[in-house]
Design an enzyme around this catalytic site. Structure first.
Site, PDB file in Angstrom:
ATOM      1  N   CYS A   1       0.804  -1.217   0.000  1.00 62.63           N
ATOM      2  CA  CYS A   1       0.000   0.000   0.000  1.00 62.63           C
ATOM      3  C   CYS A   1       0.841   1.273   0.000  1.00 62.63           C
ATOM      4  O   CYS A   1       0.306   2.369  -0.200  1.00 62.63           O
ATOM      5  CB  CYS A   1      -0.921   0.008   1.215  1.00 62.63           C
ATOM      6  SG  CYS A   1      -1.878  -1.508   1.411  1.00 62.63           S
TER       7      CYS A   1
ATOM      8  N   CYS B   1     -13.216   0.732   8.444  1.00 60.90           N
ATOM      9  CA  CYS B   1     -12.392   0.139   7.384  1.00 60.90           C
ATOM     10  C   CYS B   1     -12.558   0.923   6.090  1.00 60.90           C
ATOM     11  O   CYS B   1     -13.669   1.341   5.741  1.00 60.90           O
ATOM     12  CB  CYS B   1     -12.801  -1.315   7.127  1.00 60.90           C
ATOM     13  SG  CYS B   1     -12.878  -2.351   8.602  1.00 60.90           S
TER      14      CYS B   1
ATOM     15  N   LYS C   1     -10.318   6.300   4.135  1.00 58.46           N
ATOM     16  CA  LYS C   1     -11.629   5.878   4.636  1.00 58.46           C
ATOM     17  C   LYS C   1     -12.768   6.362   3.746  1.00 58.46           C
ATOM     18  O   LYS C   1     -13.708   5.620   3.480  1.00 58.46           O
ATOM     19  CB  LYS C   1     -11.817   6.410   6.069  1.00 58.46           C
ATOM     20  CG  LYS C   1     -13.185   6.103   6.667  1.00 58.46           C
ATOM     21  CD  LYS C   1     -13.410   4.607   6.814  1.00 58.46           C
ATOM     22  CE  LYS C   1     -14.859   4.261   7.051  1.00 58.46           C
ATOM     23  NZ  LYS C   1     -15.700   4.371   5.863  1.00 58.46           N
TER      24      LYS C   1
ATOM     25  N   HIS D   1      -9.108   3.773  -1.479  1.00 59.40           N
ATOM     26  CA  HIS D   1      -7.774   3.175  -1.375  1.00 59.40           C
ATOM     27  C   HIS D   1      -7.466   2.247  -2.557  1.00 59.40           C
ATOM     28  O   HIS D   1      -7.353   1.039  -2.380  1.00 59.40           O
ATOM     29  CB  HIS D   1      -7.669   2.419  -0.042  1.00 59.40           C
ATOM     30  CG  HIS D   1      -6.323   1.860   0.253  1.00 59.40           C
ATOM     31  ND1 HIS D   1      -5.146   2.380  -0.265  1.00 59.40           N
ATOM     32  CD2 HIS D   1      -5.947   0.799   1.021  1.00 59.40           C
ATOM     33  CE1 HIS D   1      -4.118   1.657   0.173  1.00 59.40           C
ATOM     34  NE2 HIS D   1      -4.584   0.705   0.956  1.00 59.40           N
TER      35      HIS D   1
END
Length: 390
Positions: A86, A209, A331, A335
């Protein structure tokens, strides 16, 4: 060594685009970045490209970097594909900075992309899992949410923080993301919504998440020798830091801190000649709500155990002393792994050039980006400065 400047940055909306090609997503982000450059910039100006992608679904095989650079006309431009889970985007920016500082390039494209929603949830979960420790985490059934749940559990037990504080992170970032037309989950939520959402991995629930996203983001960096050809608004990469740590959570000294973030931040602050107190805003890696709280402490925004107080007092709100994740963060904004770190730079560039729309802060000078790979195995931190007339 040359100073390095961001002269343009752009991204696609982050979201679910399973029918989109990663080439066209990257092309849209590249075009947006070029359009944001005040002067004229062409493909012949670009000396090098650093392209970030995890390669979800098997796209890690082959020449995925040159596939996107050739698609936008960067013919014969050397392209390096960056994969650091990431944190790939943050490391692509770092490699671009190093290429310019070395004197081997004057203009470098740092981009990232990911398509993650064109396959089943189980398949996507597998590809996300390879960014963690393979033998003792993924192959034993531990998911990323499970790893961060262990971190959250340890943090809540050790410090004066509650599940409601995790929900406050979500509420703040959704409030910001609702003002961002590029956000994947661009809606607001209440504290009650965020606290009572379905469980994912106790104590984390759905609102704690980040989403699985598709998208691309590109930043264009230039040396001090040529920056005036492209812009009158100088956004300098004042500091660049990076570090790695043990990939597996169980191998680390602490579950409530990420040592790679501390080391990368120390490097970036040292190079920039500033500290956390000098920052006007920050984009931090909030893949899970607990990650934002831990980042506050590791980046020096507060002392260990004080992150929840910082949040409760509104200091990291968009109108607070140190706004965090004005973009909506992972959030709310989303992502798409390879594009996340470069997408953070897009937000910083927009803020420092006064182009952030409804999220615009009042004349910020220093902004920070913080991009984490896995649960902390790699971290890249950058400090950016809006240069003022001397």
């Amino acid at each position: 060594m040359s100073e390095v400047y961001v002269v343009g940055a752009g991204q696609t909306p982050f979201g679910s685009y399973p029918d989109e090609s990663y080439r066209t997503l990257f092309a849209d982000a590249y075009e947006a970045a070029v359009d944001s450059v005040e002067g004229s910039i062409g493909t012949s100006d670009v000396d090098e490209a650093m392209i970030a992608t995890l390669g979800v679904g098997g796209r890690q095989l082959g020449l995925s970097g040159p596939a996107v650079t050739e698609h936008v006309g960067l013919h014969n431009v050397p392209c390096t594909r960056i994969e650091n889970a990431c944190a790939a985007g943050g490391f692509a920016v770092r490699q671009a900075v190093q290429a310019i500082k070395s004197g081997m390039a004057d203009v470098v494209v740092a981009g990232g992309f990911e398509v993650m929603t064109d396959m089943s949830a189980d398949t996507t979960k597998y590809w996300l899992g390879v960014s963690g420790e393979t033998e003792w985490e993924r192959l034993t059934g531990t998911t990323f949410s499970g790893v961060y749940a262990q971190m959250a559990d340890a943090y809540l037990e050790r410090y004066d923080a509650t599940v409601e504080d995790l929900s406050r992170v979500a509420v703040k970032n959704h409030d910001n993301g609702a003002k961002n037309p590029k956000a994947h989950l661009g809606f607001t939520c209440s504290l009650e919504d965020a606290t009572n959402a379905p469980a994912v991995a106790d104590p984390l629930n759905l609102y704690h998440c980040c989403p699985t996203s598709d998208g691309a983001a590109v930043a264009i960096l230039a040396s001090e020798d040529v920056v005036d050809e492209y812009t009158d608004h100088r956004v300098r990469v004042a500091g660049s830091g990076a570090a790695s740590d043990r990939v597996g959570l169980a191998e680390r000294e602490s579950y409530t801190s990420i040592s790679a973030t501390k080391e990368a931040a120390e490097q970036a602050y040292g190079m920039a000649g500033v500290g956390a107190d000098d920052l006007d805003f920050a984009e931090v890696h909030d893949c899970f709500a607990i990650a934002e709280l831990v980042a506050y402490e590791d980046l020096g925004f507060c002392e260990p155990g004080e992150a929840a107080t910082l949040l409760r007092d509104g200091k990291t709100d968009i109108d607070g002393e140190l706004p965090v994740n004005t973009s909506g963060g992972l959030k709310s904004k989303g992502h798409p792994i390879g594009a996340t770190g470069t997408g953070q730079v897009v937000e910083v560039f927009d803020q420092l050039t006064g182009s952030a729309g409804d999220r615009q802060l009042e004349e910020p000078r220093y902004g920070l980006t913080h991009n984490v790979g896995g649960s902390g195995g790699a971290t890249a931190v950058h400090v950016f400065e809006r240069e003022v007339a001397r």
